[in-house]
Write a protein that holds these residues in place. Sequence first.
Motif, mmCIF file in Angstrom:
data_model
loop_
_atom_site.group_PDB
_atom_site.id
_atom_site.type_symbol
_atom_site.label_atom_id
_atom_site.label_comp_id
_atom_site.label_asym_id
_atom_site.label_seq_id
_atom_site.Cartn_x
_atom_site.Cartn_y
_atom_site.Cartn_z
ATOM 1 N N GLN A 202 0.828 -1.205 0.000
ATOM 2 C CA GLN A 202 0.000 0.000 0.000
ATOM 3 C C GLN A 202 0.865 1.259 0.000
ATOM 4 O O GLN A 202 0.570 2.227 -0.715
ATOM 5 C CB GLN A 202 -0.931 0.004 1.212
ATOM 6 C CG GLN A 202 -2.070 -0.985 1.131
ATOM 7 C CD GLN A 202 -3.149 -0.565 0.143
ATOM 8 O OE1 GLN A 202 -3.028 0.425 -0.556
ATOM 9 N NE2 GLN A 202 -4.216 -1.339 0.073
ATOM 10 N N ILE A 203 1.938 1.241 0.786
ATOM 11 C CA ILE A 203 2.819 2.412 0.821
ATOM 12 C C ILE A 203 3.428 2.662 -0.547
ATOM 13 O O ILE A 203 3.477 3.805 -1.033
ATOM 14 C CB ILE A 203 3.919 2.233 1.887
ATOM 15 C CG1 ILE A 203 3.310 2.283 3.287
ATOM 16 C CG2 ILE A 203 4.997 3.308 1.745
ATOM 17 C CD1 ILE A 203 4.278 1.908 4.394
ATOM 18 N N VAL A 204 3.907 1.616 -1.193
ATOM 19 C CA VAL A 204 4.488 1.778 -2.529
ATOM 20 C C VAL A 204 3.435 2.295 -3.507
ATOM 21 O O VAL A 204 3.731 3.139 -4.373
ATOM 22 C CB VAL A 204 5.109 0.449 -3.012
ATOM 23 C CG1 VAL A 204 5.570 0.565 -4.465
ATOM 24 C CG2 VAL A 204 6.290 0.077 -2.125
ATOM 25 N N GLN A 205 2.204 1.842 -3.377
ATOM 26 C CA GLN A 205 1.142 2.364 -4.240
ATOM 27 C C GLN A 205 0.871 3.838 -3.976
ATOM 28 O O GLN A 205 0.599 4.613 -4.913
ATOM 29 C CB GLN A 205 -0.136 1.540 -4.048
ATOM 30 C CG GLN A 205 -0.031 0.128 -4.587
ATOM 31 C CD GLN A 205 0.406 0.092 -6.039
ATOM 32 O OE1 GLN A 205 -0.303 0.573 -6.932
ATOM 33 N NE2 GLN A 205 1.571 -0.470 -6.293
ATOM 34 N N TYR A 206 0.939 4.254 -2.714
ATOM 35 C CA TYR A 206 0.757 5.667 -2.406
ATOM 36 C C TYR A 206 1.865 6.510 -3.037
ATOM 37 O O TYR A 206 1.621 7.614 -3.536
ATOM 38 C CB TYR A 206 0.732 5.889 -0.891
ATOM 39 C CG TYR A 206 -0.461 5.276 -0.195
ATOM 40 C CD1 TYR A 206 -1.700 5.185 -0.819
ATOM 41 C CD2 TYR A 206 -0.350 4.773 1.104
ATOM 42 C CE1 TYR A 206 -2.791 4.617 -0.180
ATOM 43 C CE2 TYR A 206 -1.435 4.203 1.745
ATOM 44 C CZ TYR A 206 -2.649 4.123 1.097
ATOM 45 O OH TYR A 206 -3.724 3.558 1.726
ATOM 46 N N LEU A 207 3.086 5.979 -3.031
ATOM 47 C CA LEU A 207 4.184 6.671 -3.702
ATOM 48 C C LEU A 207 3.901 6.782 -5.206
ATOM 49 O O LEU A 207 4.139 7.818 -5.828
ATOM 50 C CB LEU A 207 5.503 5.926 -3.470
ATOM 51 C CG LEU A 207 6.035 5.884 -2.044
ATOM 52 C CD1 LEU A 207 7.291 5.022 -1.978
ATOM 53 C CD2 LEU A 207 6.331 7.277 -1.515
#
Length: 299
Positions: A202-207
């Motif tokens: 999820q964090i990588v997707q937010y980036l």
Amino acid sequence: MAASIGTWSFGLAAVEAASRTLETGKDVVSAVEEGINIVETDESVTSVGLSGLPNSSGEVELDAAIMDGYSLRFGAVAAMKRIDRPISVARKVLEESPHSLIVGEGATQFALQHGFTLQPDRSEAKPSSEESHCHDTMSLIVMDKKGNLAVGVSTSGAANKHPGRVGDSPLPGSGLYVDNKVGAAAATGDGDDIMKFCCSFQIVQYLKQGLDVQSACDKIIDDIAERIGAENMFEVAVIAMDTKGRYGAAGTVKSFTDDKSSIQYPGFPYAVWHQETEPLPKILVQPPKDLLPKDTRIT
């Protein structure tokens, strides 16, 4: 520029080792492996490697995973017994196995087939209840001068766990994730809860959606609190790095005491190194995130 970030204060040694590995010209996956090896073989760390706290049967079971951001290749082992340097076994899975995750006795057999040595049985009495919440995963993100990213994790998991229990750490997208085109993230904390939210992916997707790295870390913690309620939050901490080597961290850790130095940190301690802005690796502390009750959130 090269950079690295690792969880907990004992992660400083991993970050330092990773930076030295890069300086010798080795690749980023090797930097992750050799950095985590330092912590896995440190007998003062009781949540990583064979010095980790045992399960409810008195046996130490190890989980580890490594992922390459260039190829998206992934390798992991879980519930592995009597093999030291589990991150190195995970790398062997990544590079020499058609599989991505090998568990239990199969992981031990795989390690022996690839040159690792069966270590003496360290079975001991069931840990005390005071130790049963230990789940301090060593997570490490490294970026080399060319912008290649890799991430790795290693842990003995929750102390006093049921034999065979596996938490979030060796699961891609949950305990770790990396994509050279976007960034990397890793998690630590209560793995049985963390895996419900696929925090690292999820964090990588937010980036990918355009959030800066600190905002991406903050958002996953807010998302979890909004879903389950701030009053039900568990211990979780995340680290992340984007393709420029900019890093961030967030979590709910209120304090952490380093067993070796006896230093008590007022929040989540993590280690960073950046070739330009932080040429000397150091420990930073992220205070626990201020979580608002659902009915006071602005929508």
